[in-house]
Design a protein around this motif. Structure first.
Motif, mmCIF file in Angstrom:
data_model
loop_
_atom_site.group_PDB
_atom_site.id
_atom_site.type_symbol
_atom_site.label_atom_id
_atom_site.label_comp_id
_atom_site.label_asym_id
_atom_site.label_seq_id
_atom_site.Cartn_x
_atom_site.Cartn_y
_atom_site.Cartn_z
ATOM 1 N N TYR A 46 0.835 -1.195 0.000
ATOM 2 C CA TYR A 46 0.000 0.000 0.000
ATOM 3 C C TYR A 46 0.877 1.255 0.000
ATOM 4 O O TYR A 46 0.655 2.186 -0.771
ATOM 5 C CB TYR A 46 -0.934 -0.022 1.214
ATOM 6 C CG TYR A 46 -1.775 1.217 1.404
ATOM 7 C CD1 TYR A 46 -2.982 1.363 0.735
ATOM 8 C CD2 TYR A 46 -1.366 2.239 2.258
ATOM 9 C CE1 TYR A 46 -3.760 2.501 0.916
ATOM 10 C CE2 TYR A 46 -2.134 3.368 2.439
ATOM 11 C CZ TYR A 46 -3.334 3.494 1.771
ATOM 12 O OH TYR A 46 -4.098 4.621 1.942
ATOM 13 N N PRO A 72 -5.110 0.738 4.964
ATOM 14 C CA PRO A 72 -4.981 -0.550 5.648
ATOM 15 C C PRO A 72 -4.982 -0.378 7.161
ATOM 16 O O PRO A 72 -4.642 0.685 7.676
ATOM 17 C CB PRO A 72 -3.621 -1.061 5.172
ATOM 18 C CG PRO A 72 -2.837 0.176 4.900
ATOM 19 C CD PRO A 72 -3.838 1.198 4.410
ATOM 20 N N SER A 77 -2.271 -4.918 6.911
ATOM 21 C CA SER A 77 -0.928 -4.671 6.393
ATOM 22 C C SER A 77 -0.012 -5.858 6.689
ATOM 23 O O SER A 77 0.718 -6.325 5.810
ATOM 24 C CB SER A 77 -0.344 -3.396 7.001
ATOM 25 O OG SER A 77 0.969 -3.195 6.559
ATOM 26 N N ALA A 85 -6.938 -3.567 2.060
ATOM 27 C CA ALA A 85 -7.131 -2.446 2.980
ATOM 28 C C ALA A 85 -8.624 -2.312 3.239
ATOM 29 O O ALA A 85 -9.436 -3.059 2.681
ATOM 30 C CB ALA A 85 -6.563 -1.159 2.366
#
Length: 132
Positions: A46, A72, A77, A85
């Motif tokens: 991300y 997230p 994560s 997320a």
């Protein structure tokens, strides 16, 4: 590395691009049809995607991970290396149905600035407080 195709808008024209990623090394490679490419390794995918979007500010990334309200959690994560997320809704805690894959197609409320997403995340956290 896994490879997927995403959609972008470049010079007001929709086209496809390639994303290669490795969850273990947390490395993401973005390649456009003209051969332009950017590689990023970071805390999670991300964050890497945010870094790559910032590197190409004139490109619109048509992905859930570029949506302002997508962020997230620590758990998503860690478990997915940032590949999934939550789609956050102000005033509401997240539900399992709010989990999205960051490279899935999206057209609404997009940004290339991960700081805007982080600000929205903080606003969302504040909205959950009884003192708001």
């Amino acid at each position: 590395m896994k490879e997927i195709e995403i959609h972008i808008i470049k010079n007001n024209k929709k086209e496809t691009a390639q994303i290669k990623f490795d969850r273990r090394s947390r490395t993401l490679i973005f390649t456009m049809s003209d051969g332009s490419s950017k590689t990023c390794t970071g805390d999670d995918l991300y964050v890497c995607f945010g870094t790559i979007r910032a590197y190409f500010p004139d490109i619109i990334f048509l992905c859930k991970g570029a949506r302002i309200n997508v962020h997230p959690s620590r758990m998503t994560s860690q478990m997915s290396s940032g590949l999934v997320a939550y789609e956050l809704k102000i005033g509401l805690p997240t539900e399992e149905d709010d989990i999205v894959r960051i490279f899935d197609y999206e057209e609404k409320d997009l940004t290339n600035d991960i700081k805007i997403q982080q600000e929205h995340y903080l606003l969302w956290i504040k909205s959950l407080s009884p003192n708001g």
